[in-house]
Scaffold this motif. Structure first.
Motif, PDB file in Angstrom:
ATOM      1  N   GLU A  20       0.799  -1.223   0.000  1.00  0.00           N
ATOM      2  CA  GLU A  20       0.000   0.000   0.000  1.00  0.00           C
ATOM      3  C   GLU A  20       0.830   1.271   0.000  1.00  0.00           C
ATOM      4  N   THR A  21       2.094   1.188   0.375  1.00  0.00           N
ATOM      5  CA  THR A  21       2.923   2.390   0.431  1.00  0.00           C
ATOM      6  C   THR A  21       4.138   2.234  -0.466  1.00  0.00           C
ATOM      7  N   GLU A  22       4.628   3.344  -0.936  1.00  0.00           N
ATOM      8  CA  GLU A  22       5.829   3.306  -1.768  1.00  0.00           C
ATOM      9  C   GLU A  22       7.018   2.793  -0.968  1.00  0.00           C
ATOM     10  N   LEU A  23       7.133   3.232   0.289  1.00  0.00           N
ATOM     11  CA  LEU A  23       8.219   2.762   1.140  1.00  0.00           C
ATOM     12  C   LEU A  23       8.094   1.263   1.387  1.00  0.00           C
ATOM     13  N   GLY A  24       6.894   0.767   1.606  1.00  0.00           N
ATOM     14  CA  GLY A  24       6.685  -0.664   1.804  1.00  0.00           C
ATOM     15  C   GLY A  24       7.106  -1.472   0.602  1.00  0.00           C
ATOM     16  N   ARG A  25       6.778  -1.003  -0.582  1.00  0.00           N
ATOM     17  CA  ARG A  25       7.184  -1.705  -1.806  1.00  0.00           C
ATOM     18  C   ARG A  25       8.702  -1.651  -1.972  1.00  0.00           C
ATOM     19  N   TYR A  26       9.299  -0.517  -1.641  1.00  0.00           N
ATOM     20  CA  TYR A  26      10.756  -0.368  -1.724  1.00  0.00           C
ATOM     21  C   TYR A  26      11.436  -1.381  -0.793  1.00  0.00           C
ATOM     22  N   LYS A  27      10.958  -1.425   0.466  1.00  0.00           N
ATOM     23  CA  LYS A  27      11.551  -2.346   1.439  1.00  0.00           C
ATOM     24  C   LYS A  27      11.351  -3.802   1.018  1.00  0.00           C
ATOM     25  N   ALA A  28      10.196  -4.132   0.455  1.00  0.00           N
ATOM     26  CA  ALA A  28       9.955  -5.506   0.001  1.00  0.00           C
ATOM     27  C   ALA A  28      10.978  -5.908  -1.062  1.00  0.00           C
ATOM     28  N   ARG A  29      11.266  -5.012  -1.997  1.00  0.00           N
ATOM     29  CA  ARG A  29      12.277  -5.309  -3.027  1.00  0.00           C
ATOM     30  C   ARG A  29      13.660  -5.443  -2.397  1.00  0.00           C
ATOM     31  N   LYS A 103      11.906  10.802  -1.387  1.00  0.00           N
ATOM     32  CA  LYS A 103      12.838  11.817  -0.895  1.00  0.00           C
ATOM     33  C   LYS A 103      12.103  12.856  -0.070  1.00  0.00           C
ATOM     34  N   THR A 104      10.914  13.240  -0.518  1.00  0.00           N
ATOM     35  CA  THR A 104      10.118  14.206   0.236  1.00  0.00           C
ATOM     36  C   THR A 104       9.714  13.617   1.585  1.00  0.00           C
ATOM     37  N   GLN A 105       9.325  12.354   1.598  1.00  0.00           N
ATOM     38  CA  GLN A 105       8.875  11.691   2.817  1.00  0.00           C
ATOM     39  C   GLN A 105      10.021  11.403   3.775  1.00  0.00           C
ATOM     40  N   LEU A 106      11.158  10.930   3.248  1.00  0.00           N
ATOM     41  CA  LEU A 106      12.236  10.424   4.089  1.00  0.00           C
ATOM     42  C   LEU A 106      13.467  11.315   4.149  1.00  0.00           C
ATOM     43  N   GLY A 107      13.557  12.274   3.270  1.00  0.00           N
ATOM     44  CA  GLY A 107      14.765  13.095   3.236  1.00  0.00           C
ATOM     45  C   GLY A 107      15.933  12.300   2.698  1.00  0.00           C
ATOM     46  N   GLY A 108      17.024  12.292   3.444  1.00  0.00           N
ATOM     47  CA  GLY A 108      18.254  11.668   2.989  1.00  0.00           C
ATOM     48  C   GLY A 108      18.301  10.161   3.069  1.00  0.00           C
ATOM     49  N   GLY A 109      17.357   9.547   3.798  1.00  0.00           N
ATOM     50  CA  GLY A 109      17.369   8.093   3.904  1.00  0.00           C
ATOM     51  C   GLY A 109      16.660   7.597   5.143  1.00  0.00           C
ATOM     52  N   PHE A 110      16.892   6.309   5.460  1.00  0.00           N
ATOM     53  CA  PHE A 110      16.263   5.713   6.643  1.00  0.00           C
ATOM     54  C   PHE A 110      17.150   4.601   7.202  1.00  0.00           C
ATOM     55  N   TRP A 111      16.991   4.341   8.500  1.00  0.00           N
ATOM     56  CA  TRP A 111      17.680   3.235   9.160  1.00  0.00           C
ATOM     57  C   TRP A 111      16.851   1.976   9.013  1.00  0.00           C
ATOM     58  N   GLU A 112      17.524   0.860   8.838  1.00  0.00           N
ATOM     59  CA  GLU A 112      16.850  -0.429   8.739  1.00  0.00           C
ATOM     60  C   GLU A 112      17.587  -1.445   9.610  1.00  0.00           C
ATOM     61  N   GLU A 113      16.835  -2.343  10.234  1.00  0.00           N
ATOM     62  CA  GLU A 113      17.410  -3.445  11.019  1.00  0.00           C
ATOM     63  C   GLU A 113      16.838  -4.746  10.502  1.00  0.00           C
TER      64      GLU A 113
END
Length: 119
Positions: A20-29, A103-113
């Motif tokens: 449902e979200t662009e970030l979710g699809r990005y993380k899935a890939r 980029k608008t939502q997250l800026g420079g990036g995000f942390w992932e674990e």
């Protein structure tokens, strides 16, 4: 995210929530890329692996590269698992660059674990 097991497995489709979200699809890939490399390495090194878990943390930059890859926690005999897990993340990058919306939502990036487990 958590990758577990000791044999190669097909990673299933992304959950409805992640689609449902662009970030979710990005993380899935991103998870599929890391997971496919990890499962292959686990299969090839099964005789050297012991029960254990390794949690890694890293920063995904907007251009798809990663930085600050670090081991956050370890349980069990993790010498080989630590190498396989960190290499799976490092060698899967760079990921695709962020869209303008991300980029608008997250800026420079995000942390992932991600936790990698052999049971």
């Amino acid at each position: 995210m958590q990758l577990t097991g000791g044999r190669t497995a097909e990673i299933g489709p992304a959950s409805p929530a992640s689609r449902e979200t662009e970030l979710g699809r990005y993380k899935a890939r991103m998870y599929r890329a890391i997971g496919s490399r990890w499962y292959l390495e686990v299969e090839q090194n099964m005789a050297l692996l012991a029960l254990g878990a390794v949690q890694v943390r890293f920063y995904v930059q907007s251009d798809g590269t990663i930085r600050n890859l670090q081991i956050v926690s370890e349980e069990g005999r993790t010498e080989v698992l630590r190498t396989i897990s960190s290499d799976s993340v490092r060698l899967s990058a760079p990921f695709e660059p962020f869209s303008e919306g991300m980029k608008t939502q997250l800026g420079g990036g995000f942390w992932e674990e991600i936790t990698f487990t052999i049971y």
